[in-house]
Design a protein around this motif. Sequence first.
Motif, mmCIF file in Angstrom:
data_model
loop_
_atom_site.group_PDB
_atom_site.id
_atom_site.type_symbol
_atom_site.label_atom_id
_atom_site.label_comp_id
_atom_site.label_asym_id
_atom_site.label_seq_id
_atom_site.Cartn_x
_atom_site.Cartn_y
_atom_site.Cartn_z
ATOM 1 N N VAL A 112 51.231 55.715 48.380
ATOM 2 C CA VAL A 112 50.501 54.453 48.314
ATOM 3 C C VAL A 112 49.003 54.705 48.151
ATOM 4 N N THR A 113 48.479 55.695 48.863
ATOM 5 C CA THR A 113 47.059 56.027 48.751
ATOM 6 C C THR A 113 46.713 56.482 47.339
ATOM 7 N N ASP A 114 47.579 57.287 46.737
ATOM 8 C CA ASP A 114 47.324 57.782 45.382
ATOM 9 C C ASP A 114 47.398 56.662 44.347
ATOM 10 N N ALA A 115 48.108 55.569 44.668
ATOM 11 C CA ALA A 115 48.201 54.431 43.751
ATOM 12 C C ALA A 115 47.039 53.461 43.935
ATOM 13 N N HIS A 116 46.153 53.732 44.897
ATOM 14 C CA HIS A 116 45.065 52.797 45.210
ATOM 15 C C HIS A 116 44.127 52.494 44.037
ATOM 16 N N PRO A 117 43.734 53.468 43.196
ATOM 17 C CA PRO A 117 42.829 53.140 42.090
ATOM 18 C C PRO A 117 43.331 52.021 41.187
ATOM 19 N N SER A 118 44.602 52.049 40.845
ATOM 20 C CA SER A 118 45.141 50.990 39.988
ATOM 21 C C SER A 118 45.208 49.661 40.729
ATOM 22 N N ILE A 119 45.554 49.693 42.021
ATOM 23 C CA ILE A 119 45.590 48.468 42.820
ATOM 24 C C ILE A 119 44.195 47.877 42.936
ATOM 25 N N ALA A 120 43.214 48.729 43.219
ATOM 26 C CA ALA A 120 41.838 48.269 43.392
ATOM 27 C C ALA A 120 41.274 47.707 42.098
ATOM 28 N N ALA A 121 41.589 48.327 40.972
ATOM 29 C CA ALA A 121 41.085 47.847 39.683
ATOM 30 C C ALA A 121 41.687 46.496 39.334
ATOM 31 N N PHE A 122 42.991 46.346 39.528
ATOM 32 C CA PHE A 122 43.649 45.070 39.233
ATOM 33 C C PHE A 122 43.102 43.956 40.133
ATOM 34 N N GLY A 123 43.136 44.185 41.442
ATOM 35 C CA GLY A 123 42.659 43.166 42.377
ATOM 36 C C GLY A 123 41.174 42.908 42.245
ATOM 37 N N GLY A 124 40.380 43.978 42.019
ATOM 38 C CA GLY A 124 38.939 43.824 41.893
ATOM 39 C C GLY A 124 38.557 42.968 40.700
ATOM 40 N N PHE A 126 40.470 40.704 39.130
ATOM 41 C CA PHE A 126 40.935 39.333 39.343
ATOM 42 C C PHE A 126 39.955 38.579 40.244
ATOM 43 N N LEU A 127 39.555 39.199 41.338
ATOM 44 C CA LEU A 127 38.635 38.549 42.269
ATOM 45 C C LEU A 127 37.233 38.415 41.665
ATOM 46 N N LEU A 128 36.812 39.392 40.878
ATOM 47 C CA LEU A 128 35.499 39.305 40.229
ATOM 48 C C LEU A 128 35.432 38.113 39.291
ATOM 49 N N MET A 129 36.510 37.843 38.567
ATOM 50 C CA MET A 129 36.534 36.694 37.660
ATOM 51 C C MET A 129 36.436 35.380 38.428
ATOM 52 N N ILE A 130 37.062 35.311 39.589
ATOM 53 C CA ILE A 130 36.964 34.105 40.424
ATOM 54 C C ILE A 130 35.513 33.888 40.833
ATOM 55 N N ILE A 199 42.195 45.660 33.027
ATOM 56 C CA ILE A 199 42.482 44.713 31.942
ATOM 57 C C ILE A 199 43.679 43.842 32.301
ATOM 58 N N ALA A 200 44.674 44.440 32.958
ATOM 59 C CA ALA A 200 45.828 43.658 33.405
ATOM 60 C C ALA A 200 45.410 42.582 34.403
ATOM 61 N N GLY A 201 44.498 42.931 35.333
ATOM 62 C CA GLY A 201 43.993 41.943 36.281
ATOM 63 C C GLY A 201 43.233 40.832 35.594
ATOM 64 N N LEU A 202 42.426 41.194 34.589
ATOM 65 C CA LEU A 202 41.659 40.203 33.835
ATOM 66 C C LEU A 202 42.588 39.269 33.067
ATOM 67 N N LEU A 328 36.382 48.028 43.917
ATOM 68 C CA LEU A 328 36.032 48.981 42.860
ATOM 69 C C LEU A 328 35.369 50.231 43.440
ATOM 70 N N ILE A 329 34.530 50.036 44.453
ATOM 71 C CA ILE A 329 33.876 51.179 45.097
ATOM 72 C C ILE A 329 34.893 52.104 45.755
ATOM 73 N N THR A 330 35.946 51.498 46.357
ATOM 74 C CA THR A 330 36.939 52.307 47.077
ATOM 75 C C THR A 330 37.822 53.127 46.157
ATOM 76 N N ILE A 331 37.668 52.962 44.848
ATOM 77 C CA ILE A 331 38.370 53.859 43.931
ATOM 78 C C ILE A 331 37.937 55.299 44.176
ATOM 79 N N LYS A 332 36.664 55.469 44.545
ATOM 80 C CA LYS A 332 36.136 56.813 44.790
ATOM 81 C C LYS A 332 35.798 57.059 46.247
ATOM 82 N N TRP A 333 35.202 56.064 46.905
ATOM 83 C CA TRP A 333 34.749 56.244 48.284
ATOM 84 C C TRP A 333 35.529 55.352 49.237
ATOM 85 N N HIS A 334 35.768 55.856 50.416
ATOM 86 C CA HIS A 334 36.433 55.063 51.446
ATOM 87 C C HIS A 334 35.428 54.124 52.111
#
Length: 381
Positions: A112-124, A126-130, A199-202, A328-334
Amino acid sequence: MLLKTFGWSFGVTAAGLAAAAYFWGWEGFAVVAILSVLEISLSFDNAVVNAGVLKKMNEFWQKIFLTIGILIAVFGMRLVFPVVIVAITAKVGPIEAVELAMKDPEQYEMLVTDAHPSIAAFGGMFLLMIFLNFIFSEKDHYWFGRLERPLSRLGKVDGLAVCIALIVLLVSAATIATEAAQHGGSVVDKSATVMLAGIAGLITYLVVGGLSGHFEHKLEEEEEREEEAEEEARKAGKAPTMVGLAGKAAFFMFLYLEVLDASFSFDGVIGAFAITNHIFWMALGLGIGAMYVRSLTVYLVREGTLDDYVYLEHGAHYAIGALAALLLITIKWHVSEVITGLIGVGLIGWSFWSSLRRNRHNAEAEGGNGSEPKSEVTSGV
């Protein structure tokens, strides 16, 4: 009113904590309670934003949101979603993923931790557009007037929000994602993954938000026609019949709320792994928290809180913008979940205080000047 709105939440809390204590003792009880508080603190802004959409629905759809919607939120995002992540990442079936979570929780957490970048990008994204669509929209009230008024005028430029979101995604993929954090402290290049997920989130936002906005507009037109029909019916001594368009509008707004809740829940699900990797404790704790977020949303609608405290919605959207940036920041930093929660609660608390200040000023102006119009009070920025 309080018991009617929060009754199910109280019941689920009692049942969930009792089950945790019965099956796993006081340790399970304590972890589930902590996870519940974590979910509520991280998702309070979600409730405020949800209320802004839910107030446009009738009582029937509000009940659907609290029943079917909560099933989707609890079982879909708080239980099934982590399992799906593991199944896709490890290329195993859902049943094998559940067995992995139960028999090898450390491996489950790693996947789950290794999948975080894709989760963060999708959710980030979507929320950024809101956040961007809110900040670029015209409003009845401005919290930070000197900032929001010019931005609302810029919002008349077609596609500005999408353009900015794509720039943010491109920069994130080219910088932060090149050294994405992975389990164990290692880093890998996740640029392509982040671009694809972002892009999927957008696209998800544009499709769901577009359909919701389209049918909301249709609903407003239908309501105007209904009022005209009722007026004519009163004159003719007849009662007009309802049409089914409102149901379509409510359905797509309901769908929008579910996707919105899913995006908000990303940080809660990921943050829960910082506390425990026990799949059932996570489901119970986050599920209890999700129930309170749902109930709080309905409470805000039925009490008219957003109408009385006009800057609450502003605070929630600024919290959304902050959460998008943090994802988006948590893609690299905790980033500690405590910081995430405090930022959201702080912004909403500030907006609540600003609303109280505005209401008090207007009340004093009404009392001192009689029928003179109220003056708008902002945060002073």
